[in-house]
Design a protein around this motif. Structure first.
Motif, PDB file in Angstrom:
ATOM      1  N   SER A 147      30.550  14.686  31.969  1.00  0.00           N
ATOM      2  CA  SER A 147      31.204  13.428  31.619  1.00  0.00           C
ATOM      3  C   SER A 147      30.759  12.990  30.223  1.00  0.00           C
ATOM      4  O   SER A 147      29.834  13.569  29.638  1.00  0.00           O
ATOM      5  N   ARG A 148      31.394  11.963  29.700  1.00  0.00           N
ATOM      6  CA  ARG A 148      30.971  11.451  28.392  1.00  0.00           C
ATOM      7  C   ARG A 148      29.551  10.902  28.460  1.00  0.00           C
ATOM      8  O   ARG A 148      28.788  11.006  27.499  1.00  0.00           O
ATOM      9  N   ARG A 149      29.199  10.311  29.593  1.00  0.00           N
ATOM     10  CA  ARG A 149      27.824   9.822  29.749  1.00  0.00           C
ATOM     11  C   ARG A 149      26.847  10.994  29.752  1.00  0.00           C
ATOM     12  O   ARG A 149      25.794  10.936  29.103  1.00  0.00           O
ATOM     13  N   THR A 150      27.213  12.067  30.466  1.00  0.00           N
ATOM     14  CA  THR A 150      26.373  13.263  30.468  1.00  0.00           C
ATOM     15  C   THR A 150      26.261  13.838  29.064  1.00  0.00           C
ATOM     16  O   THR A 150      25.191  14.284  28.638  1.00  0.00           O
ATOM     17  N   HIS A 151      27.382  13.840  28.345  1.00  0.00           N
ATOM     18  CA  HIS A 151      27.396  14.348  26.978  1.00  0.00           C
ATOM     19  C   HIS A 151      26.424  13.576  26.091  1.00  0.00           C
ATOM     20  O   HIS A 151      25.649  14.182  25.331  1.00  0.00           O
ATOM     21  N   GLU A 152      26.435  12.263  26.162  1.00  0.00           N
ATOM     22  CA  GLU A 152      25.543  11.450  25.326  1.00  0.00           C
ATOM     23  C   GLU A 152      24.084  11.695  25.693  1.00  0.00           C
ATOM     24  O   GLU A 152      23.216  11.818  24.818  1.00  0.00           O
ATOM     25  N   ASP A 153      23.799  11.764  26.996  1.00  0.00           N
ATOM     26  CA  ASP A 153      22.419  12.022  27.428  1.00  0.00           C
ATOM     27  C   ASP A 153      21.966  13.415  27.007  1.00  0.00           C
ATOM     28  O   ASP A 153      20.827  13.608  26.562  1.00  0.00           O
ATOM     29  N   ARG A 154      22.861  14.379  27.105  1.00  0.00           N
ATOM     30  CA  ARG A 154      22.524  15.752  26.718  1.00  0.00           C
ATOM     31  C   ARG A 154      22.247  15.839  25.223  1.00  0.00           C
ATOM     32  O   ARG A 154      21.293  16.499  24.779  1.00  0.00           O
ATOM     33  N   ASN A 155      23.054  15.176  24.420  1.00  0.00           N
ATOM     34  CA  ASN A 155      22.818  15.161  22.974  1.00  0.00           C
ATOM     35  C   ASN A 155      21.470  14.549  22.632  1.00  0.00           C
ATOM     36  O   ASN A 155      20.752  15.048  21.756  1.00  0.00           O
ATOM     37  N   ARG A 156      21.121  13.476  23.333  1.00  0.00           N
ATOM     38  CA  ARG A 156      19.818  12.843  23.086  1.00  0.00           C
ATOM     39  C   ARG A 156      18.684  13.808  23.398  1.00  0.00           C
ATOM     40  O   ARG A 156      17.734  13.953  22.607  1.00  0.00           O
TER      41      ARG A 156
ATOM     42  N   LEU B 213      18.817  17.083  23.471  1.00  0.00           N
ATOM     43  CA  LEU B 213      18.818  18.196  22.521  1.00  0.00           C
ATOM     44  C   LEU B 213      18.175  17.791  21.199  1.00  0.00           C
ATOM     45  O   LEU B 213      17.441  18.580  20.590  1.00  0.00           O
ATOM     46  N   ARG B 214      18.419  16.567  20.748  1.00  0.00           N
ATOM     47  CA  ARG B 214      17.760  16.093  19.523  1.00  0.00           C
ATOM     48  C   ARG B 214      16.251  16.046  19.711  1.00  0.00           C
ATOM     49  O   ARG B 214      15.481  16.373  18.803  1.00  0.00           O
ATOM     50  N   GLU B 215      15.830  15.656  20.901  1.00  0.00           N
ATOM     51  CA  GLU B 215      14.399  15.542  21.180  1.00  0.00           C
ATOM     52  C   GLU B 215      13.690  16.892  21.146  1.00  0.00           C
ATOM     53  O   GLU B 215      12.483  16.951  20.855  1.00  0.00           O
ATOM     54  N   VAL B 216      14.426  17.966  21.439  1.00  0.00           N
ATOM     55  CA  VAL B 216      13.800  19.298  21.403  1.00  0.00           C
ATOM     56  C   VAL B 216      14.041  20.000  20.074  1.00  0.00           C
ATOM     57  O   VAL B 216      13.778  21.197  19.941  1.00  0.00           O
TER      58      VAL B 216
END
Length: 376
Positions: free
Chosen positions: A297-306, A308-311
């Protein structure tokens, strides 16, 4: 002709004489790309297509004539505004077709068709413009640079032609090259049409879910060699994915680190679980592959991007991620979702916009390789 290599290889092994018509150049809105082929054997059996139906009858007649007189011929077909019933492409395009008679004892064509039928990398180069005695003459070129030549008595020309054909084979392209009659590389002189046959590109589907089963079928339909990977052995089974070429039970990121990928590979992440997604996408977005997409979902997408930036995934790397994966078709079922994913992959591969053609002024057929019609 390599696009119908499996059927032609069977004809060769059956000892059949046949003539094959190959599209060697296109212009405008032509229905089939360079390399599309139609073949006719001595019994009148037909396989393949060069135009989707527009000029098949005329091409059939050319093949029959080539079988009778043993001579190759190049013919141009286009739309006739003066006579709506004339042989031509009603779509308004133009195609050049090379018709070549082939005998089962021909070692060069036999080896080329057999290699392509086995899925091996090989290039077949044929003269489509030049001295009449060279029309239809061929070379067979392999990835290691070795070649077999039908350009008898012209070793320098054969070496130059083989080098140019190998350059196209290295990138998996079908197209034309121009060389001079003495073998130096320059416009004019001789035109070679080079068909490259390379192993099928890979689609790796991560996540053994119902959506993956539908995507495997879509990937096979599009000509990919499809692998399903999941860390859970109870889900990654042959009974659930009978159409997959390969099923791998492993952690997705670990498998990706040790399997072969290239610039044609597409990676579809359907796991929808951060413990799989983050290490997998962190590795995938740094690979020189054609497509990286992830479901959610778009919510999953935003959380996943966050995450990925953290790693340490950079913004430039993150921009390569197609997420949520697929085009907006409004579907919900696994089959509809697989169709939307496949549509996005095709659009990205061909430079398409994904918008309806109705009301659009964009070209219907894009000329990706900029193959230009030669002079007849």
């Amino acid at each position: 002709m390599l696009d119908i290599a499996e059927e032609l290889d069977r004809w060769m092994r059956d000892g059949r004489d046949f003539a094959v018509a190959t599209v060697v150049a296109v212009g405008g809105s032509a229905p089939r790309p360079p390399g599309a082929a139609l073949a006719v054997d001595t019994d009148g059996t037909v396989i393949g297509s060069v135009s989707g139906g527009c000029v098949e009858g005329a091409v059939y007649d050319l093949c029959v004539r080539a079988l009778q007189d043993g001579e190759p011929v190049r013919e141009r077909f286009g739309h006739s505004d003066e006579d709506a019933f004339a042989v031509g492409l009603t779509c308004g395009g133009v195609i050049d077709v090379l018709v070549t008679p082939v005998h089962p004892g021909d070692p060069l064509f036999s080896a080329g068709l057999a290699a392509a039928a086995r899925g091996e990398a090989v290039a077949l180069a044929r003269v489509v413009r030049g001295p009449a005695e060279l029309l239809g003459r061929a070379l067979l070129v392999r990835p290691d640079g070795s070649y077999e030549s039908g350009l008898d008595g012209r070793p320098q020309l054969a070496r130059t032609a083989a080098a140019q054909a190998r350059a196209l084979l290295d990138v998996g392209r079908t197209g034309v090259v121009e060389i001079s009659a003495d073998g130096s590389h320059c416009p004019g002189g001789l035109t070679l049409f080079v068909e490259s046959s390379v192993p099928a590109p890979r689609m790796i589907v991560f996540g053994a879910v119902d959506f993956a089963a539908a995507l495997v079928r879509a990937g096979k339909f599009l000509g990919y060699r499809v692998t399903v990977c999941d860390a859970r052995p109870v889900f990654a089974t042959r009974s659930r994915f009978p159409d997959a070429d390969e099923i791998v039970v492993d952690w997705p990121h670990r498998y990706l680190q040790h399997t072969a990928t290239d610039e044609r590979t597409v990676l579809c992440v359907l796991t929808h679980d951060a413990k799989f997604d983050i290490p997998l996408l962190g590795a995938a977005l740094r690979l020189p592959v054609a497509f990286v997409g992830a479901m959610g979902s778009r919510r999953t997408h935003e959380d996943r991007n966050r995450r990925l930036r953290e790693v340490g995934v950079s913004e430039r790397e993150l921009a390569r991620l197609r997420s949520p994966i697929g085009l907006d078709l409004g579907g919900r079922t696994p089959e509809e979702t697989a169709l939307s994913i496949a549509a996005e992959i095709v659009a990205l591969r061909n430079g398409g916009s994904g918008v309806p053609l109705t009301g659009s002024a964009a070209p219907i057929h894009r000329d990706r390789d900029k193959i230009v019609l030669g002079v007849s």
